[in-house]
Write a protein that holds these residues in place. Structure first.
Motif, mmCIF file in Angstrom:
data_model
loop_
_atom_site.group_PDB
_atom_site.id
_atom_site.type_symbol
_atom_site.label_atom_id
_atom_site.label_comp_id
_atom_site.label_asym_id
_atom_site.label_seq_id
_atom_site.Cartn_x
_atom_site.Cartn_y
_atom_site.Cartn_z
ATOM 1 N N VAL A 1 8.294 8.869 0.654
ATOM 2 C CA VAL A 1 7.309 7.781 0.580
ATOM 3 C C VAL A 1 5.930 8.371 0.274
ATOM 4 N N ALA A 2 5.068 7.513 -0.250
ATOM 5 C CA ALA A 2 3.697 7.940 -0.566
ATOM 6 C C ALA A 2 2.791 6.723 -0.530
ATOM 7 N N ARG A 3 1.499 6.978 -0.532
ATOM 8 C CA ARG A 3 0.536 5.874 -0.608
ATOM 9 C C ARG A 3 0.427 5.422 -2.067
ATOM 10 N N SER A 4 0.319 4.112 -2.268
ATOM 11 C CA SER A 4 0.237 3.569 -3.641
ATOM 12 C C SER A 4 -1.017 4.056 -4.361
ATOM 13 N N GLY B 1 0.799 -1.229 0.000
ATOM 14 C CA GLY B 1 0.000 0.000 0.000
ATOM 15 C C GLY B 1 0.827 1.273 0.000
ATOM 16 N N TYR B 2 2.150 1.118 0.006
ATOM 17 C CA TYR B 2 3.050 2.297 0.029
ATOM 18 C C TYR B 2 4.176 2.083 -0.979
ATOM 19 N N THR B 3 4.760 3.190 -1.407
ATOM 20 C CA THR B 3 5.959 3.112 -2.228
ATOM 21 C C THR B 3 6.893 4.246 -1.823
ATOM 22 N N GLY B 4 8.099 4.252 -2.389
ATOM 23 C CA GLY B 4 9.029 5.305 -1.989
ATOM 24 C C GLY B 4 10.343 5.224 -2.734
#
Ligand SMILES: CC(C)(COP(=O)(O)OP(=O)(O)OC[C@H]1O[C@@H](n2cnc3c(N)ncnc32)[C@H](O)[C@@H]1OP(=O)(O)O)[C@@H](O)C(=O)NCCC(=O)NCCS
Length: 217
Positions: free
Chosen positions: A95-98, A79-82
């Motif tokens: 980082v951010a939410r997918s 649910g996250y990426t970065g």
């Protein structure tokens, strides 16, 4: 470099700091992953994991181990990426939410001149021609900016393609006034979704920073 957040259009969380002596705060599997590395690399790795967990925490993620993949690409909670970047005594993590962004690429470099060999490796002939006619005061910074912009692009496209690109495979169009650029892959077979992405850059007295994002849809 305080404005890394502004390198991205989507909602992101950014944490940055000098190197921390943070190994004690690592999860056992992270400590095991980095055990054989030299002290500077262990400090870089630990700093990135601590900053990443802090940034993810601001977005509501629970802390989990962030052990890299075998190809060295970072892993993120579901649910996250970065993206992570290190340079001399400095580490930054975005980082951010997918649901807001498919992939992020961040690169920060010490502001420095690249020698002729590196310039020939990094800049395409068209980029060298472009750099040669820019105002003289900017010229020493352009090669490291192009280097960093391509590294940020590479990190953003990699989770999508898992494919390697050489510096000569990517050509930039830089708009100095707006602090933006377009990175275009020169290989015709490259997946269209990541064959051309736009990015932003920042330059201060010490560092150059670049950010690229792949937005959903
Ligand atoms: C991945 C790469 C771009 C890292 O750049 P760098 O300037 O050497 O190092 P940085 O400190 O900025 O970034 C390191 C971080 O990149 C991340 N990273 C490593 N491989 C990655 C990949 N394949 N995709 C996305 N991120 C990656 C990691 O999070 C790493 O930090 P960590 O080891 O603490 O987890 C570089 O090592 C690489 O593999 N280059 C080959 C491809 C290339 O550069 N082509 C030319 C540009 S198109």
């Amino acid at each position: 470099m305080t404005a890394i957040t502004t390198l991205f259009r989507c909602p992101v969380a950014v944490k940055a700091s000098g190197l921390l002596t943070a190994e004690a705060d690592l999860f056992p599997e992270e400590r095991a992953f980095i055990r054989a590395a030299v002290p500077k690399r262990r400090a870089e790795f630990a700093t990135a994991r601590i900053l990443a967990r802090k940034a993810l925490g601001t977005l509501g993620a629970v802390p989990i181990p962030l052990v890299p993949r075998p190809d060295r690409a970072p892993t993120w909670p579901s649910g996250y990426t970065g993206s992570i970047s290190h340079c001399d005594n400095f580490c930054a993590v975005v980082v951010a939410r997918s649901r807001d962004v498919v992939s992020l690429g961040l690169d920060v470099e010490n502001r420095r001149e690249l020698d002729r060999t590196m310039q020939e490796l990094v800049l395409t002939p068209a980029e060298r021609q472009w750099a040669a006619v820019q105002p003289e005061a900017l010229r020493p910074t352009l090669p490291i900016l192009i280097f960093s912009a391509k590294e940020a692009f590479y990190k953003c496209q990699y989770p999508v393609t898992r494919g390697f690109l050489d510096f000569q495979d990517v050509e930039l169009a830089i708009d100095w006034m707006s602090g933006t650029y377009t990175a275009r892959v020169l290989k015709p077979e490259w997946p269209a979704a990541v064959a051309c992405l736009s990015g932003r850059f920042l330059i201060d007295d010490d560092r150059v920073g670049c950010g690229v994002e792949l937005l959903p849809g």
